[in-house]
Scaffold this motif. Structure first.
Motif, PDB file in Angstrom:
ATOM      1  N   VAL A 256       0.869  -1.174   0.000  1.00  0.00           N
ATOM      2  CA  VAL A 256       0.000   0.000   0.000  1.00  0.00           C
ATOM      3  C   VAL A 256       0.906   1.223   0.000  1.00  0.00           C
ATOM      4  O   VAL A 256       1.752   1.375   0.884  1.00  0.00           O
ATOM      5  CB  VAL A 256      -0.926   0.008   1.240  1.00  0.00           C
ATOM      6  N   PHE A 257       0.744   2.094  -0.979  1.00  0.00           N
ATOM      7  CA  PHE A 257       1.622   3.246  -1.127  1.00  0.00           C
ATOM      8  C   PHE A 257       1.074   4.450  -0.362  1.00  0.00           C
ATOM      9  O   PHE A 257      -0.137   4.640  -0.256  1.00  0.00           O
ATOM     10  CB  PHE A 257       1.782   3.619  -2.602  1.00  0.00           C
ATOM     11  N   GLY A 258       2.001   5.278   0.144  1.00  0.00           N
ATOM     12  CA  GLY A 258       1.616   6.526   0.763  1.00  0.00           C
ATOM     13  C   GLY A 258       1.020   7.461  -0.277  1.00  0.00           C
ATOM     14  O   GLY A 258       1.247   7.300  -1.486  1.00  0.00           O
ATOM     15  N   GLY A 259       0.245   8.447   0.188  1.00  0.00           N
ATOM     16  CA  GLY A 259      -0.445   9.343  -0.731  1.00  0.00           C
ATOM     17  C   GLY A 259       0.486  10.093  -1.665  1.00  0.00           C
ATOM     18  O   GLY A 259       0.231  10.205  -2.871  1.00  0.00           O
ATOM     19  N   VAL A 260       1.586  10.624  -1.126  1.00  0.00           N
ATOM     20  CA  VAL A 260       2.523  11.383  -1.953  1.00  0.00           C
ATOM     21  C   VAL A 260       3.202  10.463  -2.964  1.00  0.00           C
ATOM     22  O   VAL A 260       3.342  10.804  -4.143  1.00  0.00           O
ATOM     23  CB  VAL A 260       3.576  12.086  -1.076  1.00  0.00           C
ATOM     24  N   THR A 261       3.603   9.287  -2.511  1.00  0.00           N
ATOM     25  CA  THR A 261       4.259   8.334  -3.404  1.00  0.00           C
ATOM     26  C   THR A 261       3.334   7.923  -4.540  1.00  0.00           C
ATOM     27  O   THR A 261       3.736   7.862  -5.705  1.00  0.00           O
ATOM     28  CB  THR A 261       4.703   7.082  -2.619  1.00  0.00           C
ATOM     29  N   ARG A 262       2.083   7.654  -4.215  1.00  0.00           N
ATOM     30  CA  ARG A 262       1.128   7.271  -5.258  1.00  0.00           C
ATOM     31  C   ARG A 262       0.928   8.411  -6.255  1.00  0.00           C
ATOM     32  O   ARG A 262       0.854   8.186  -7.471  1.00  0.00           O
ATOM     33  CB  ARG A 262      -0.210   6.882  -4.628  1.00  0.00           C
ATOM     34  N   THR A 263       0.850   9.637  -5.749  1.00  0.00           N
ATOM     35  CA  THR A 263       0.696  10.785  -6.646  1.00  0.00           C
ATOM     36  C   THR A 263       1.884  10.901  -7.588  1.00  0.00           C
ATOM     37  O   THR A 263       1.726  11.152  -8.786  1.00  0.00           O
ATOM     38  CB  THR A 263       0.549  12.088  -5.832  1.00  0.00           C
ATOM     39  N   MET A 264       3.086  10.722  -7.045  1.00  0.00           N
ATOM     40  CA  MET A 264       4.280  10.806  -7.881  1.00  0.00           C
ATOM     41  C   MET A 264       4.271   9.726  -8.961  1.00  0.00           C
ATOM     42  O   MET A 264       4.544   9.992 -10.131  1.00  0.00           O
ATOM     43  CB  MET A 264       5.540  10.666  -7.024  1.00  0.00           C
ATOM     44  N   LEU A 265       3.948   8.514  -8.574  1.00  0.00           N
ATOM     45  CA  LEU A 265       3.965   7.411  -9.531  1.00  0.00           C
ATOM     46  C   LEU A 265       2.908   7.577 -10.614  1.00  0.00           C
ATOM     47  O   LEU A 265       3.109   7.174 -11.766  1.00  0.00           O
ATOM     48  CB  LEU A 265       3.765   6.082  -8.806  1.00  0.00           C
ATOM     49  N   GLU A 266       1.777   8.165 -10.262  1.00  0.00           N
ATOM     50  CA  GLU A 266       0.673   8.289 -11.214  1.00  0.00           C
ATOM     51  C   GLU A 266       0.704   9.589 -12.006  1.00  0.00           C
ATOM     52  O   GLU A 266       0.257   9.619 -13.160  1.00  0.00           O
ATOM     53  CB  GLU A 266      -0.661   8.178 -10.469  1.00  0.00           C
ATOM     54  N   SER A 267       1.211  10.678 -11.389  1.00  0.00           N
ATOM     55  CA  SER A 267       1.027  12.005 -11.986  1.00  0.00           C
ATOM     56  C   SER A 267       2.312  12.800 -12.147  1.00  0.00           C
ATOM     57  O   SER A 267       2.260  14.008 -12.365  1.00  0.00           O
ATOM     58  CB  SER A 267       0.040  12.817 -11.137  1.00  0.00           C
ATOM     59  N   MET A 268       3.472  12.182 -12.029  1.00  0.00           N
ATOM     60  CA  MET A 268       4.727  12.929 -12.108  1.00  0.00           C
ATOM     61  C   MET A 268       4.841  13.679 -13.423  1.00  0.00           C
ATOM     62  O   MET A 268       4.433  13.194 -14.480  1.00  0.00           O
ATOM     63  CB  MET A 268       5.924  11.994 -11.925  1.00  0.00           C
ATOM     64  N   THR A 269       5.403  14.871 -13.327  1.00  0.00           N
ATOM     65  CA  THR A 269       5.605  15.715 -14.505  1.00  0.00           C
ATOM     66  C   THR A 269       7.087  15.928 -14.785  1.00  0.00           C
ATOM     67  O   THR A 269       7.454  16.436 -15.842  1.00  0.00           O
ATOM     68  CB  THR A 269       4.927  17.077 -14.313  1.00  0.00           C
ATOM     69  N   VAL A 270       7.935  15.571 -13.823  1.00  0.00           N
ATOM     70  CA  VAL A 270       9.388  15.637 -13.972  1.00  0.00           C
ATOM     71  C   VAL A 270       9.961  14.320 -13.437  1.00  0.00           C
ATOM     72  O   VAL A 270       9.292  13.615 -12.682  1.00  0.00           O
ATOM     73  CB  VAL A 270       9.999  16.824 -13.196  1.00  0.00           C
ATOM     74  N   PRO A 271      11.183  13.970 -13.811  1.00  0.00           N
ATOM     75  CA  PRO A 271      11.804  12.783 -13.235  1.00  0.00           C
ATOM     76  C   PRO A 271      11.872  12.898 -11.710  1.00  0.00           C
ATOM     77  O   PRO A 271      12.106  13.983 -11.168  1.00  0.00           O
ATOM     78  CB  PRO A 271      13.203  12.765 -13.852  1.00  0.00           C
ATOM     79  N   VAL A 272      11.676  11.788 -11.033  1.00  0.00           N
ATOM     80  CA  VAL A 272      11.704  11.765  -9.570  1.00  0.00           C
ATOM     81  C   VAL A 272      12.694  10.712  -9.100  1.00  0.00           C
ATOM     82  O   VAL A 272      12.606   9.548  -9.499  1.00  0.00           O
ATOM     83  CB  VAL A 272      10.313  11.450  -8.979  1.00  0.00           C
ATOM     84  N   LEU A 273      13.651  11.139  -8.277  1.00  0.00           N
ATOM     85  CA  LEU A 273      14.548  10.176  -7.655  1.00  0.00           C
ATOM     86  C   LEU A 273      13.934   9.790  -6.324  1.00  0.00           C
ATOM     87  O   LEU A 273      13.772  10.627  -5.439  1.00  0.00           O
ATOM     88  CB  LEU A 273      15.958  10.752  -7.450  1.00  0.00           C
ATOM     89  N   MET A 274      13.579   8.522  -6.187  1.00  0.00           N
ATOM     90  CA  MET A 274      12.870   8.047  -5.018  1.00  0.00           C
ATOM     91  C   MET A 274      13.768   7.111  -4.212  1.00  0.00           C
ATOM     92  O   MET A 274      14.440   6.249  -4.759  1.00  0.00           O
ATOM     93  CB  MET A 274      11.587   7.321  -5.426  1.00  0.00           C
ATOM     94  N   GLY A 275      13.756   7.314  -2.891  1.00  0.00           N
ATOM     95  CA  GLY A 275      14.528   6.462  -2.006  1.00  0.00           C
ATOM     96  C   GLY A 275      13.629   5.908  -0.922  1.00  0.00           C
ATOM     97  O   GLY A 275      12.732   6.590  -0.438  1.00  0.00           O
ATOM     98  N   HIS A 276      13.895   4.670  -0.533  1.00  0.00           N
ATOM     99  CA  HIS A 276      13.090   4.046   0.515  1.00  0.00           C
ATOM    100  C   HIS A 276      13.989   3.311   1.507  1.00  0.00           C
ATOM    101  O   HIS A 276      13.713   3.278   2.673  1.00  0.00           O
ATOM    102  CB  HIS A 276      12.105   3.073  -0.108  1.00  0.00           C
TER     103      HIS A 276
END
Length: 276
Positions: A256-276
């Motif tokens: 289950v993804f966090g709200g911000v993470t889900r938004t980034m994965l679905e609606s990103m407009t620029v490249p996103v470097l993601m760390g977990h």
């Protein structure tokens, strides 16, 4: 710290070539070894809903083999022309499991946001998000919309004081050190203390590593999610890379993804470097 081994996901989608070209560029920057990991949908039934329904499983297997060989030849030919150290891998087995295993031996993953309009971009349910959360490696996720003309010249760090955000910032250091502009931004919610979380401390930590970053807060508007607020801020500042922590947890065999993470994965407009 630098990136010495990059891993780029290759598939049959229309966006794969651009993703590989970007991975080539990053490999040149750090004189890194690049692994091209070919992983596509393993579900023989799914293509029946998107392609010719007259094809039998054996014919689909032959079609997959043809696509795989084409991707292999294209990747190696481009790498030879670019003079890069590369490696091709097309491991058998469940897509997410094998991708996660191979990803754990790389310094940086280069992935692509799933395009819902391109059937060939589908590997598995939440494939990219699950790989980001499960690999234990930083992932650069490229949006399917638009063209990435520059990467890492103007960087915005989404900071909320969390472990995930701290991990993402540390993972992004090789890019941050080469950037022209670095900003640390906190989305300020109503009632939140003005000094928490301390983004200015992050700027000080970055300064110790030779990265000069500005610090700012962005008000959170009611009705607009934090993820959308960050993407709007990135647009306002004309950044070409967003650095953000990735959030999620397992529940009933599914992440289950966090709200911000889900938004980034679905609606990103620029490249996103993601760390977990």
């Amino acid at each position: 710290m630098t990136y010495k081994t990059l891993l780029a996901h290759i598939d049959d989608s229309s966006h794969s070539a651009a993703r590989i070209a970007l991975a080539f560029d990053l490999a040149r920057r750090w004189d890194a070894h690049l692994i091209g990991l070919y992983v596509v949908c393993q579900d023989l039934l799914r293509p029946l809903f998107k392609a010719d329904k007259s094809l039998w499983p054996a014919q689909l297997e032959a079609q997959y083999a043809e696509h795989r060989q084409k991707a292999h030849d294209t990747f190696l030919a481009a790498a030879e022309q670019a003079g890069l150290s590369v490696e091709w891998r097309a491991p058998p087995g469940p897509a997410l499991e094998v991708a996660t295993l191979h990803a754990r031996h790389a310094d940086l993953l280069v992935l692509g946001q799933e395009d819902p309009k391109d059937p060939a971009a589908y590997v598995g349910r939440n494939f990219v998000g699950n790989l980001v959360l499960g690999a234990g490696r930083p992932a650069l996720v490229i949006p399917y919309a638009g063209t990435v003309r520059t990467l890492g010249e103007n960087i915005l760090i989404a900071w909320d004081g969390s472990r995930e955000a701290a991990r993402a910032v540390a993972d992004a250091l090789p890019l941050l050190k080469k950037a022209r502009f670095v900003g640390v931004d906190i989305v300020q919610h109503t009632g939140q203390h003005a000094n928490a979380p301390e983004g200015i401390d992050v700027a000080a930590w970055l300064d110790a590593h030779g990265v000069h970053a500005s610090f700012s807060t962005t008000p959170h508007h009611i009705g607009t999610g934090t993820g959308a607020t960050l993407l709007n801020r990135a647009s306002d500042l004309h950044v070409d890379l967003l650095v953000a922590g990735a959030y999620g947890h397992s529940r009933a065999r599914e992440r289950v993804f966090g709200g911000v993470t889900r938004t980034m994965l679905e609606s990103m407009t620029v490249p996103v470097l993601m760390g977990h």
